[in-house]
Design an enzyme around this catalytic site. Structure first.
Site, PDB file in Angstrom:
ATOM      1  CG  HIS A  37       8.010  17.946  -4.138  1.00 25.31           C
ATOM      2  ND1 HIS A  37       8.593  18.492  -5.248  1.00 25.31           N
ATOM      3  CD2 HIS A  37       9.018  17.420  -3.408  1.00 25.31           C
ATOM      4  CE1 HIS A  37       9.905  18.328  -5.189  1.00 25.31           C
ATOM      5  NE2 HIS A  37      10.187  17.666  -4.090  1.00 25.31           N
ATOM      6  CB  SER A 186      13.506  14.947 -10.629  1.00 20.37           C
ATOM      7  OG  SER A 186      14.640  15.494  -9.979  1.00 20.37           O
TER       8      SER A 186
END
Length: 281
Positions: A37, A186
């Site tokens: 991210h 993830s």
């Protein structure tokens, strides 16, 4: 870093940026932020004058209520990470900011990109994704929006939605960030035991093997059958392995010159569902 807690606050902030003629980069997330991210945030900061990240666990993209309940929520540490990398603002909408009339789905033509692989395994998932991203786009009005290629099918769905709705937004895909053992980063990895973290490397290894097999096999279905056998004695339960054209997401009868193909995989490590993909040609 500015923390925006409702639709009105984000609207006022965006209007002030638009008034000044500034470019806006946007990274929509469901939180539980990791280095993947943050690579999107860093790219947005590099490309734009202002960067905004949203954190919202979207209920309409979950077809499994247990998965929704178990999805990790780490808002305080997420805000710390965003602040540390220099994000300008974070938007933390409430459910009513996104779904003021209830969790209805917007009718968006996704040209069949929502019906294969993840769409087949998770009915309604991409309709929920398209709805929430569309509504976030309308609220944040970004110049550029950034998505990780780990969710490559999602990336293609978003591109199709933007094209279909004629939204003036550039959609930019960012390569997958991996752990040292190859496991794709993830938010769900938080739920993996160390044993499953080690065993989950089979996902990336199978993708690498598929890329090698392309050198001597021109039939994607033959490669798929070879890869599936790798999971016969694995502790991970394979949900699907598929090779598809990157644009159409359809599986070809044979590889065509000048076309890019990608291998896609989904498997369960215990009750944690993992996905990954890799361009193989």
């Amino acid at each position: 870093m500015l923390v925006l807690k409702n639709k009105q606050e984000v609207t006022d902030f965006i209007q002030s940026l638009k008034y000044k003629g500034l470019t806006i980069g946007f990274v929509p997330t469901m939180g539980a932020l990791h280095s993947g991210h943050l690579s999107l945030i860093k790219k947005s900061i590099e490309d734009n004058q202002y960067t905004i990240c949203s954190i919202f666990v979207n209920p309409t993209q979950f077809n499994n209520l247990m998965d929704l309940e178990k999805y990790p929520r780490t808002e305080d540490s997420d805000i710390e990470k965003l602040n540390a990398v220099g994000c300008d603002a974070v938007y933390l909408p409430k459910i009513e900011d996104i779904y003021p009339k209830g969790t209805e789905i917007d009718p968006i033509d996704l040209k069949g990109l929502n019906s294969v692989m993840e769409g087949a395994s998770r009915p309604g998932h991409f309709e929920g994704v398209a709805t929430v991203v569309k509504r976030l786009f309308l609220q944040t009005q970004p110049t550029n929006a950034y998505f990780g290629e780990k969710d490559f099918q999602q990336l293609q769905v978003i591109k199709q939605m933007v094209k279909d709705l004629n939204l003036p937004i550039n959609i930019i895909g960012i390569p997958i960030k991996r752990e040292e053992n190859g496991l794709a980063m993830s938010s769900r990895n938080i739920r993996l035991s160390q044993d499953y973290i080690n065993k989950s490397t089979i996902l990336y290894k199978s993708l690498i093997q598929a890329k090698e097999l392309v050198k001597c096999h021109n039939n994607p279905k033959e490669i798929t059958q070879i890869i599936k056998k790798l999971f016969n004695n694995s502790d991970l339960k394979l949900e699907y392995f598929n090779i598809a054209d990157e644009e159409s997401l359809l599986t070809p009868e044979e590889f065509l010159q000048g076309t890019h193909y990608r291998a896609f995989i989904a498997a369960y490590a215990g009750d944690v569902r993992l996905i990954d993909n890799l361009r193989i040609l």
